[in-house]
Design a protein around this motif. Structure first.
Motif, PDB file in Angstrom:
ATOM      1  N   SER A  87       3.297  -8.573   4.113  1.00  0.00           N
ATOM      2  CA  SER A  87       3.040  -8.921   5.512  1.00  0.00           C
ATOM      3  C   SER A  87       4.256  -9.445   6.261  1.00  0.00           C
ATOM      4  O   SER A  87       4.217  -9.536   7.475  1.00  0.00           O
ATOM      5  N   CYS A  88       5.285  -9.817   5.557  1.00  0.00           N
ATOM      6  CA  CYS A  88       6.402 -10.453   6.276  1.00  0.00           C
ATOM      7  C   CYS A  88       7.716 -10.267   5.521  1.00  0.00           C
ATOM      8  O   CYS A  88       7.765  -9.661   4.451  1.00  0.00           O
ATOM      9  N   TYR A 104       1.099  -7.954  -5.068  1.00  0.00           N
ATOM     10  CA  TYR A 104       0.758  -6.858  -4.152  1.00  0.00           C
ATOM     11  C   TYR A 104       0.118  -5.720  -4.929  1.00  0.00           C
ATOM     12  O   TYR A 104       0.350  -5.570  -6.122  1.00  0.00           O
ATOM     13  N   ALA A 164      10.596 -10.400  -1.758  1.00  0.00           N
ATOM     14  CA  ALA A 164      10.011 -10.579  -3.089  1.00  0.00           C
ATOM     15  C   ALA A 164       9.932  -9.235  -3.814  1.00  0.00           C
ATOM     16  O   ALA A 164      10.257  -9.136  -5.003  1.00  0.00           O
ATOM     17  N   HIS A 215       9.391 -12.340   3.878  1.00  0.00           N
ATOM     18  CA  HIS A 215       9.382 -12.944   2.545  1.00  0.00           C
ATOM     19  C   HIS A 215       8.819 -11.967   1.522  1.00  0.00           C
ATOM     20  O   HIS A 215       9.312 -11.878   0.394  1.00  0.00           O
ATOM     21  N   CYS A 216       7.766 -11.254   1.921  1.00  0.00           N
ATOM     22  CA  CYS A 216       7.145 -10.284   1.021  1.00  0.00           C
ATOM     23  C   CYS A 216       8.142  -9.170   0.703  1.00  0.00           C
ATOM     24  O   CYS A 216       8.263  -8.730  -0.444  1.00  0.00           O
TER      25      CYS A 216
END
Lengths: 68, 68
Positions: free
Chosen positions: A12-13, A65, A19, A15-16
Motif C-alpha cells: 500500500s505504500c 503480502y 520491504a 514502506h511496503c
C-alpha cells in the motif's frame, strides 16, 4: 538472465515497496527488482541457475503480502 | 499528563503505523502512542511541560504524512 512478473496483493505504500524490494534483493541470483504499487506488480530480473520464483514468492509472503 | 488526538492522513499499513509511533516515541515527554490506521487517528499521552502538539505534528509530517 530471466525476468518474471509477480502479482502481489497488499502493498500500500513506499514502506511496503521497500520491504518487498529488500526481501527479494537478499535472494542469491536476484539482479533487479521493480515494484509498481499501483498495479500490484513486482518485476524481477534473476539468474535462474541461482534463484527460483518459488523462493521469491516465499520471500514476499514472509513480508506479509500475498502473491496471487 | 495530557492527551491529544491527531488526525493523520496517508497511513496505510503497519509500516506506516510503526513509522509514526517511532517518530513520536522519540520526542521527549511523549509517554504513550496509539495509532488507529482505519480511522486515521493517533492518540498521544504526553507531559505538556516537555512535549508540544506542534512538535508531534512536525514529527509526523517528517515521516511523510499529513496532520489535518
Amino acid at each position: 538472465m530471466e525476468k518474471t512478473v509477480l502479482n502481489v496483493q497488499g502493498m500500500s505504500c513506499g514502506h511496503c515497496e521497500k520491504a518487498v524490494k529488500s526481501a527479494l534483493g537478499e535472494l542469491d541470483g536476484v539482479q533487479n527488482v521493480d515494484v509498481s504499487l499501483k498495479d500490484g506488480k513486482v518485476e524481477v530480473e534473476f539468474d535462474s541457475s541461482k534463484a527460483t520464483v518459488a523462493a521469491m514468492k516465499d520471500a514476499i509472503e514472509d513480508q506479509g503480502y500475498d502473491v496471487v
